[in-house]
Design a protein around this motif. Structure first.
Motif, PDB file in Angstrom:
ATOM      1  N   ARG A 194       0.807  -1.217   0.000  1.00 37.15           N
ATOM      2  CA  ARG A 194       0.000   0.000   0.000  1.00 37.15           C
ATOM      3  C   ARG A 194       0.845   1.276   0.000  1.00 37.15           C
ATOM      4  O   ARG A 194       0.327   2.367   0.171  1.00 37.15           O
ATOM      5  N   SER A 195       2.144   1.123  -0.204  1.00 37.71           N
ATOM      6  CA  SER A 195       3.042   2.272  -0.110  1.00 37.71           C
ATOM      7  C   SER A 195       2.768   3.320  -1.187  1.00 37.71           C
ATOM      8  O   SER A 195       3.014   4.510  -0.968  1.00 37.71           O
ATOM      9  N   ASP A 196       2.276   2.893  -2.351  1.00 42.16           N
ATOM     10  CA  ASP A 196       2.033   3.835  -3.447  1.00 42.16           C
ATOM     11  C   ASP A 196       0.561   4.239  -3.585  1.00 42.16           C
ATOM     12  O   ASP A 196       0.197   4.919  -4.545  1.00 42.16           O
ATOM     13  N   VAL A 197      -0.288   3.809  -2.639  1.00 39.83           N
ATOM     14  CA  VAL A 197      -1.718   4.118  -2.718  1.00 39.83           C
ATOM     15  C   VAL A 197      -1.956   5.531  -2.191  1.00 39.83           C
ATOM     16  O   VAL A 197      -1.738   5.820  -1.021  1.00 39.83           O
TER      17      VAL A 197
ATOM     18  N   VAL B 124      -7.175   5.860  -1.104  1.00 41.03           N
ATOM     19  CA  VAL B 124      -7.585   4.512  -0.677  1.00 41.03           C
ATOM     20  C   VAL B 124      -8.967   4.161  -1.233  1.00 41.03           C
ATOM     21  O   VAL B 124      -9.184   3.049  -1.728  1.00 41.03           O
ATOM     22  N   ARG B 125      -9.909   5.090  -1.171  1.00 42.08           N
ATOM     23  CA  ARG B 125     -11.267   4.827  -1.642  1.00 42.08           C
ATOM     24  C   ARG B 125     -11.268   4.434  -3.116  1.00 42.08           C
ATOM     25  O   ARG B 125     -11.871   3.422  -3.501  1.00 42.08           O
ATOM     26  N   ALA B 126     -10.613   5.230  -3.953  1.00 42.39           N
ATOM     27  CA  ALA B 126     -10.581   4.937  -5.387  1.00 42.39           C
ATOM     28  C   ALA B 126      -9.874   3.615  -5.660  1.00 42.39           C
ATOM     29  O   ALA B 126     -10.302   2.833  -6.518  1.00 42.39           O
ATOM     30  N   TYR B 127      -8.815   3.360  -4.926  1.00 41.93           N
ATOM     31  CA  TYR B 127      -8.054   2.120  -5.106  1.00 41.93           C
ATOM     32  C   TYR B 127      -8.928   0.903  -4.787  1.00 41.93           C
ATOM     33  O   TYR B 127      -8.973  -0.068  -5.556  1.00 41.93           O
ATOM     34  N   LEU B 128      -9.655   0.978  -3.686  1.00 44.71           N
ATOM     35  CA  LEU B 128     -10.508  -0.143  -3.283  1.00 44.71           C
ATOM     36  C   LEU B 128     -11.688  -0.317  -4.235  1.00 44.71           C
ATOM     37  O   LEU B 128     -12.094  -1.448  -4.528  1.00 44.71           O
ATOM     38  N   ILE B 129     -12.238   0.788  -4.723  1.00 48.62           N
ATOM     39  CA  ILE B 129     -13.333   0.698  -5.697  1.00 48.62           C
ATOM     40  C   ILE B 129     -12.846  -0.003  -6.958  1.00 48.62           C
ATOM     41  O   ILE B 129     -13.566  -0.828  -7.549  1.00 48.62           O
TER      42      ILE B 129
END
Length: 297
Positions: free
Chosen positions: A46-49, A52-57
């Motif tokens: 998760r170092s480059d995230v 978070v919301r958009a990544y999980l979506i």
């Protein structure tokens, strides 16, 4: 660290269920998808995230697409028409203002239209129109070029808009129309029922082979009115009681057999104020998200 990770995921969980539900049309499948998203998230770098919301979506949508493709054989073997599963709350949003804003995207009519899109068009529409993700991120999610994704989103938007009423009926009017229509049907008043239906009205009923329902979509005010009156005034239905509630962000009617939910129905109203579509869900497997009679306030 694990507690912080779980808390961060929990903050976005409702949104993720909402994203998956819009793609797969089933709460159970959406919950499974989100559980798999959690497993991916808990073991990811998760170092480059940055968001978070958009990544999980994006992860959720990718997994939901896989689930949708897996459903294909199940859908092909399904008895009669397949309708999405009704839900008592709008998934993904808790704030009342936000619920009102996204209600259209989980209405039964919208979900039925989304069913007619290809899986990629459906995902592109949800990610762009509902969650407003940039085309570059959608392209990364779907494994397509940005130009291809723009085309997918454009086709999906045109398809959806062509099949949606231009004006949304307010809830007070929708409730009044639903109550009046159900009362006319229950009384067997053929003329009044027909007068409320568009000439080319469509009725789709989903019994899944487990409850009585029309095995094919039905068209035309005369045929739909006669079928509805025959069903609602039948001996089987006579013992049931009807009520209205909010499902999928809109007014729906429920038929109760005692405390148990027997049927959930939705009326879509056209720009002329007439009922253009009726969606009737009777498959008990799809009614678990509808409140039982003793659970209503």
């Amino acid at each position: 660290m694990s507690d912080e990770l779980a808390a961060e995921f929990a903050e976005h969980r409702a949104v993720l269920v909402g994203a998956a539900y819009r793609v797969v049309g089933s709460v159970a499948d959406a919950e499974d998808v989100v559980q798999e998203t959690w497993l991916r998230w808990s073991s990811a770098d998760r170092s480059d995230v940055r968001d978070v919301r958009a990544y999980l979506i994006r992860i959720t949508t990718r997994l939901a697409l896989n689930r949708l493709r897996q459903q294909k054989s199940r859908r092909e073997q399904y008895v009669g028409p397949w309708l999405p599963e009704p839900i008592a709350a709008t998934p993904g949003e808790q704030d009342p203002a936000a619920v009102a804003e996204v209600a259209d995207s989980v209405s039964m009519a919208m979900l039925v239209v989304l069913e007619t899109l290809s899986p990629l068009e459906r995902a592109a529409f949800v990610l762009r129109e509902v969650f407003d993700l940039p085309f570059s991120e959608i392209a990364d999610t779907l494994g397509r070029s940005e130009a291809a994704v723009r085309q997918l989103a454009h086709r999906a938007r045109e398809h959806v808009h062509a099949r949606q009423p231009r004006h949304r009926v307010d809830k007070a009017r929708h409730l009044e129309l639903t109550n009046r229509f159900m009362a006319a049907s229950a009384s067997g008043d053929y003329q009044q029922v027909v007068a409320m239906l568009a000439p080319d009205v469509e009725l789709v009923s989903d019994g899944g082979g487990k409850r009585r329902a029309a095995l094919r979509p039905m068209y035309g005010a005369d045929k739909v009115a006669r079928w509805l009156i025959a069903v609602i005034t039948s001996e089987e239905t006579a013992r049931m009681e009807f009520s209205t509630t909010e499902l999928n962000g809109e007014i729906a009617y429920i038929a109760y057999d005692g405390d148990e939910v027997d049927t959930a129905g939705f009326l879509a109203v056209g720009d002329d104020g007439l009922i253009s579509h009726l969606y009737v869900v009777r498959n008990p497997d799809k009614l678990t998200g509808v409140p039982r009679r003793n659970q209503l306030c």
